[in-house]
Design a protein around this motif. Structure first.
Motif, PDB file in Angstrom:
ATOM      1  N   VAL A 176     -16.238 -31.574 -11.228  1.00 17.03           N
ATOM      2  CA  VAL A 176     -15.607 -31.083 -10.135  1.00 17.03           C
ATOM      3  C   VAL A 176     -15.002 -29.659 -10.995  1.00 17.03           C
ATOM      4  N   TYR A 177     -15.226 -28.488 -10.195  1.00 21.43           N
ATOM      5  CA  TYR A 177     -14.831 -27.173 -10.995  1.00 21.43           C
ATOM      6  C   TYR A 177     -14.256 -26.235  -9.883  1.00 21.43           C
ATOM      7  N   GLN A 198     -19.324 -41.068  -6.744  1.00 20.63           N
ATOM      8  CA  GLN A 198     -18.366 -41.325  -5.820  1.00 20.63           C
ATOM      9  C   GLN A 198     -16.790 -40.712  -6.247  1.00 20.63           C
ATOM     10  N   GLN A 199     -16.455 -40.815  -7.458  1.00 26.66           N
ATOM     11  CA  GLN A 199     -15.247 -40.550  -8.045  1.00 26.66           C
ATOM     12  C   GLN A 199     -15.217 -38.916  -7.899  1.00 26.66           C
ATOM     13  N   ALA A 200     -16.258 -38.293  -8.373  1.00 27.35           N
ATOM     14  CA  ALA A 200     -16.256 -36.832  -8.173  1.00 27.35           C
ATOM     15  C   ALA A 200     -16.137 -36.398  -6.948  1.00 27.35           C
ATOM     16  N   ILE A 201     -16.710 -36.738  -5.885  1.00 20.72           N
ATOM     17  CA  ILE A 201     -16.750 -36.566  -4.456  1.00 20.72           C
ATOM     18  C   ILE A 201     -15.335 -36.789  -3.800  1.00 20.72           C
ATOM     19  N   GLU A 228     -10.334 -33.978  -2.385  1.00 16.30           N
ATOM     20  CA  GLU A 228      -8.768 -34.174  -2.681  1.00 16.30           C
ATOM     21  C   GLU A 228      -8.530 -32.475  -3.013  1.00 16.30           C
ATOM     22  N   ILE A 229      -8.974 -32.001  -4.034  1.00 17.53           N
ATOM     23  CA  ILE A 229      -8.659 -30.684  -4.362  1.00 17.53           C
ATOM     24  C   ILE A 229      -8.839 -29.481  -3.364  1.00 17.53           C
ATOM     25  N   LYS A 230      -9.932 -29.871  -2.486  1.00 15.79           N
ATOM     26  CA  LYS A 230     -10.225 -28.998  -1.498  1.00 15.79           C
ATOM     27  C   LYS A 230      -8.998 -28.908  -0.197  1.00 15.79           C
ATOM     28  N   LYS A 232      -0.615 -25.409  -5.068  1.00 20.00           N
ATOM     29  CA  LYS A 232      -0.964 -26.905  -5.846  1.00 20.00           C
ATOM     30  C   LYS A 232      -2.350 -26.838  -6.511  1.00 20.00           C
ATOM     31  N   LYS A 233      -3.284 -26.015  -6.079  1.00 21.98           N
ATOM     32  CA  LYS A 233      -4.531 -25.771  -7.064  1.00 21.98           C
ATOM     33  C   LYS A 233      -4.131 -24.936  -8.219  1.00 21.98           C
TER      34      LYS A 233
END
Length: 88
Positions: free
Chosen positions: A13-14, A67-70, A75-77, A83-84
């Motif tokens: 995730v980037y 699944q964890q990455a998605i 969550e980040i989006k 917060k980002k």
């Protein structure tokens, strides 16, 4: 039943930004180098990253399970911009 703590693949995730750091883009991939090349060469001219010249990697996380990455990408989006920036 056997449980594995790590998957056999790697997912990332980037977060990317543009030269002026006015735009943040969050994405997911299983090949970070290839994906960054695609963003920097604007292979999809109609994409968000091409439109806003988003190509500089500023943050990434590594996962063994898609699944964890998605879940983390979603969550980040949903994070507000401040917060980002704290995450970065």
């Amino acid at each position: 039943m056997i449980e594995f703590s790590e998957g056999i693949y790697t997912f990332y995730v980037y977060i990317l930004t543009n030269k002026r750091k006015t735009v943040l883009y969050t994405g997911i991939t299983n090949n970070l180098h290839k994906r960054l090349f695609q963003h920097s060469t604007k292979q999809n001219n109609d994409s968000f990253t091409a439109k806003y010249n988003v190509e500089f990697l500023i943050y990434y996380e590594k996962f063994g399970w898609i699944q964890q990455a998605i879940e983390r990408e979603k969550e980040i989006k949903n994070f507000p911009r401040n917060k980002k920036l704290e995450l970065i």
